[in-house]
Design a protein around this motif. Structure first.
Motif, PDB file in Angstrom:
ATOM      1  N   LEU A  60       0.681  -1.336   0.031  1.00  0.00           N
ATOM      2  CA  LEU A  60       0.006  -0.235   0.026  1.00  0.00           C
ATOM      3  C   LEU A  60       0.912   1.161  -0.099  1.00  0.00           C
ATOM      4  O   LEU A  60       0.741   2.221  -1.044  1.00  0.00           O
ATOM      5  N   THR A  61       1.726   1.480   0.968  1.00  0.00           N
ATOM      6  CA  THR A  61       2.418   2.601   1.297  1.00  0.00           C
ATOM      7  C   THR A  61       3.948   2.443   1.695  1.00  0.00           C
ATOM      8  O   THR A  61       4.123   1.286   2.260  1.00  0.00           O
ATOM      9  N   GLY A 264      -7.239   4.874  -4.863  1.00  0.00           N
ATOM     10  CA  GLY A 264      -6.068   4.326  -5.600  1.00  0.00           C
ATOM     11  C   GLY A 264      -5.119   3.389  -4.725  1.00  0.00           C
ATOM     12  O   GLY A 264      -4.717   2.318  -5.196  1.00  0.00           O
ATOM     13  N   ILE A 265      -4.887   4.210  -3.345  1.00  0.00           N
ATOM     14  CA  ILE A 265      -3.975   3.255  -2.564  1.00  0.00           C
ATOM     15  C   ILE A 265      -4.897   2.326  -1.741  1.00  0.00           C
ATOM     16  O   ILE A 265      -4.529   0.911  -1.533  1.00  0.00           O
ATOM     17  N   ALA A 266      -5.880   2.925  -1.156  1.00  0.00           N
ATOM     18  CA  ALA A 266      -6.523   1.912  -0.193  1.00  0.00           C
ATOM     19  C   ALA A 266      -7.518   0.834  -0.749  1.00  0.00           C
ATOM     20  O   ALA A 266      -7.618  -0.108  -0.061  1.00  0.00           O
ATOM     21  N   ARG A 270      -4.424  -2.235  -2.852  1.00  0.00           N
ATOM     22  CA  ARG A 270      -4.633  -3.256  -1.745  1.00  0.00           C
ATOM     23  C   ARG A 270      -5.122  -4.349  -2.553  1.00  0.00           C
ATOM     24  O   ARG A 270      -4.656  -5.447  -2.297  1.00  0.00           O
ATOM     25  N   ASP A 271      -5.933  -4.289  -3.745  1.00  0.00           N
ATOM     26  CA  ASP A 271      -6.716  -5.421  -4.358  1.00  0.00           C
ATOM     27  C   ASP A 271      -5.893  -5.631  -5.567  1.00  0.00           C
ATOM     28  O   ASP A 271      -5.876  -7.138  -5.927  1.00  0.00           O
ATOM     29  N   LEU A 272      -5.253  -4.837  -6.046  1.00  0.00           N
ATOM     30  CA  LEU A 272      -4.723  -5.221  -7.412  1.00  0.00           C
ATOM     31  C   LEU A 272      -3.385  -5.512  -7.345  1.00  0.00           C
ATOM     32  O   LEU A 272      -2.862  -6.291  -8.188  1.00  0.00           O
ATOM     33  N   GLY A 273      -2.739  -4.947  -6.148  1.00  0.00           N
ATOM     34  CA  GLY A 273      -1.375  -5.631  -6.235  1.00  0.00           C
ATOM     35  C   GLY A 273      -0.182  -4.879  -7.047  1.00  0.00           C
ATOM     36  O   GLY A 273       0.962  -5.338  -6.964  1.00  0.00           O
TER      37      GLY A 273
END
Length: 425
Positions: A60-61, A264-266, A270-273
């Protein structure tokens, strides 16, 4: 320091990169870590619920990547940015919150071959589609928009031809339709063109190219203007309606101008990686520090070489928008006032065979599937980057069988001309 707006050269060196608070390191450290220790259970819960900004997990970050995101947002004049693993990943990241099965985008016919393949083939697996239009025909762009159209997509400087899009006119069409204009600014970079100033909602980059500048890493970025009201039309529920994964949080209401960036981050990362690795972010940050210096040399060389090619009897046509003979020359002064970039095509009178022979004889030019390097690069799109397209679509994309794409580097222009001359002989 005063609030006076800083110049591009200052922003490309300083934006997003204060000295490291722990060590005083002046260059951004590479935070090569997967996870981050929470202060306590309440701190962890606040981070996971998006009630507090901080670091959870490097999918994520990550502090190195955050510095790059802040610099990219500053360079493009955006509210925020999300970095990811490649330019292709950036395109999916940009569209992911906007699209749903049955939805479409209206896209320029003048796009990189890999993008055309992604839009025509991979989109089908998501239930998305793309309608391709000549973006110099504004009536055709308007006519292609229907009730399921979610965005307009183009490149500021088209790959491979270097044609310049009229972003102001396209932004007006998008605004009238209530949809975002997404602009791939890879070939121009924010030094030559700032699409948000011309009305773009989102800007995407393959940072692999001119931003890094030396062909060492891949990376992508999506910059959000922060100016689009995602709730106005009801077309973008991912950004303007309660998100089940975050207890009904509404990104538009909660984050305002940063709604797209936080989503885009959360959700996206998170889901596309499609995560950028911190070492690649570090290399890209270092590359950006000299972006303006390199682009000035790229443009100077490209203009000189395009002029020489245009006057050569073995050449049928040159598409460089920085030539006074180009139909895009006047548009360049408005959209790309610092120059038409380093990317263009040349049509050889000898056709396909002449292209293949020329590529094989070059010594300084590298025959690679890349652009935006300090080194000069060349490729025959019809047999490589655009080979998946039909002959008719190759011509529409500016990548016909007699076309070579040149990405002019920062070498001595006279040496590059000499290399082209001997290869064409």
């Amino acid at each position: 320091m005063s609030e006076k707006k800083q110049g591009f050269d200052t922003i490309q060196v300083h934006a997003g990169t204060a000295p490291d608070p722990a060590t005083g390191a002046r260059q951004v450290p590479i935070y090569q870590t997967t996870a981050y220790v929470f202060k306590d259970a309440k701190h962890a819960a606040r981070l996971f619920n998006l009630e507090e900004v901080g670091y959870i997990y490097s999918r994520l970050t990550n502090p190195t990547i955050s510095a790059l995101q802040n610099r990219m947002a500053a360079l493009e004049g955006g509210a925020g940015a999300v970095c990811c693993s490649s330019g292709h990943a950036a395109q999916i990241m940009a569209l992911f919150p906007l699209m749903a099965p049955g939805k479409n985008i209206v896209a320029s016919t003048r796009l990189y071959g890999g993008t055309l393949t992604q839009f025509t083939q991979t989109f089908k697996r998501f239930g998305w589609s793309a309608t391709f239009v000549d973006f110099d025909d504004f009536d055709a762009v308007r006519a292609a928009i229907d009730e399921n159209t979610q965005a307009i997509f183009c490149e500021s400087l088209a790959n491979p031809s270097g044609a310049i899009m009229d972003l102001d006119a396209l932004a007006e069409i998008a605004d009238t339709a209530g949809i975002p204009l997404i602009v791939d600014n890879t070939s121009a970079t924010p030094y030559l063109c700032r699409p948000i100033e011309h009305g773009a909602t989102l800007v995407v980059h393959s940072m692999t190219k001119f931003l890094t500048g030396n062909g060492t890493v891949t990376g992508g970025c999506v910059i959000d203007s922060g100016k689009f009201d995602w709730a106005a039309s009801g077309k973008f529920p991912s950004l303007s309606e309660p998100e089940p994964a975050y207890h009904g949080l509404d990104f538009q209401d909660t984050f305002g101008p940063l709604a797209f960036t936080f989503h885009g981050i959360a959700v996206g990362l998170r889901d596309l990686g499609m995560t950028l690795n911190p070492q690649a972010a570090h290399y890209t940050l270092m590359g950006i520090e000299t972006l303006s210096l390199r682009m000035q040399k790229h443009v100077q060389n490209a203009r000189e070489i395009a002029n020489w090619l245009e006057g050569d009897d073995r050449v049928e046509a040159v598409t460089y928008s920085g030539l006074p003979s180009s139909p895009y020359y006047d548009r360049m002064t408005r959209i790309c006032p610092r120059g038409a970039g380093a990317l263009f095509t040349v049509a050889l009178k000898g056709g396909y065979d002449a292209c293949v022979q020329t590529v094989s004889k070059l010594e300084l030019f590298s025959h690679v599937a890349n652009l935006g390097d300090t080194r000069s690069l060349i490729i025959h799109p019809a047999s490589t980057t655009h080979s998946q397209l039909t002959p008719e679509d190759q011509v529409k994309a500016g990548a016909g069988p007699n076309i070579l794409r040149l990405s002019i580097g920062i070498e001595d222009a006279n040496d590059l001309i000499a290399d082209l001359d001997q290869a064409l002989s």
